[in-house]
Design a protein around this motif. Sequence first.
Motif: not given
Length: 227
Positions: A29-54
Amino acid sequence: MVSTAALAGTAAAIGDPARANMLAALMDGRALTATELARIAGVAPQTASGHLARLADAGLILPEKQGRHRYHRLASPAVATMLEGLMALAGTPRPAPATGPRDVALRQARTCYDHLAGRLAVAIADSLVARGHLLLEGDGAEVTASGTEFLHGLGVEAKPSRRLLCRPCLDWSERRPHLAGIIGAALCARCMDMGWVRRREGTRALLITPAGEQGFRARFGVELRPG
């Protein structure tokens, strides 16, 4: 009627392992930043941005800007319900490997978006049903008059909302329903306010405190050890 194309698009958005990890991380239920989600997903920040947009395009998450920071959270309780159901169907607690004591903690008590889940939540639902405070039938749930009085005495206040007052939510680890909806969220918040449970860092597992052990036993007849 949802088109098959829309259904396939939603499934495809969830289907990538990195995006599945991101969604699982937002299940508390909490909100996380793209950086935090990139670390969790094990991807680069740039890649995470594309995933989040999707995920945002699919209506699964909502971005929120607060000051200089941009956060991401699940779009609605309905998304959390869908994800919990998929986890139950898949038979796995989360996209990451299911090993170690952390998974034991997840099975005992955790958040499912904004309400309690795990062995604790199912035991609470069972107790409410056994005492005549709650009716659970199929996909429906109803708090009885005695249940309203009991919850009021516990300090659980349901604020008006367009959401369902209460509903069953299939628990992926117990494979039985726990309580969701407005009442489920209010009960979770109250347990946290009273210090009966508290969040564990880095996971949606909850720690049952000694006060919680006593409180759950006294109010619900639920016997679970702290931790």
